[in-house]
Design a protein around this motif. Structure first.
Motif: not given
Length: 130
Positions: A19-37
């Motif tokens: 979350l400290e990185l510019p233009a990054s966001e957390l993104y829940p991929f599905n109920e079992e996986w989390d992602a950042a993009r």
């Protein structure tokens, strides 16, 4: 000397770093996986399979060296084993190492974006001007 992280501390370190990185966001991929993009491209994907598993992009040579140096870093779980690593809580896994690995993953993804989409210059981001 920093202590080895447990699963909860590992996840907190990953989220904080992402979350400290510019233009990054957390993104829940599905109920079992989390992602950042960044700009729609993943640089981190994570799940819990008994233990927290955090997949991050890595330079192939660096990935090989990390896997040889840390028992808790392995080729990417359900990912391209050459370009992704999996990080789990364990010996030598510190918040500082996690921050470095998350940032490197982010920069590898940013470097692959068209220049006009890059939120930072991947060759200069994080380097101090001397």
């Amino acid at each position: 000397m920093q202590a080895d992280l447990d699963d909860e501390q590992l996840w907190k370190s990953v989220v904080d770093a992402a979350l400290e990185l510019p233009a990054s966001e957390l993104y829940p991929f599905n109920e079992e996986w989390d992602a950042a993009r960044v700009c729609g491209k993943w640089f981190m994907i994570s799940s819990v399979r008994g233990k927290r598993i955090v997949n991050l992009k890595a330079d192939p040579e660096e990935a090989r060296a990390l896997c040889e140096s840390f028992e808790s870093i392995t080729p990417g779980y359900h990912m391209n084993k050459k370009h992704w690593i999996s990080v789990m809580a364990g010996p030598g896994i510190s918040a500082e190492l996690v921050r470095e690995l998350v940032t490197e993953s982010y920069l590898l993804v940013v470097d692959g974006l068209p220049k006009y989409q890059q939120p930072v210059d991947p060759a200069r981001y994080g380097h101090r001007e001397d």
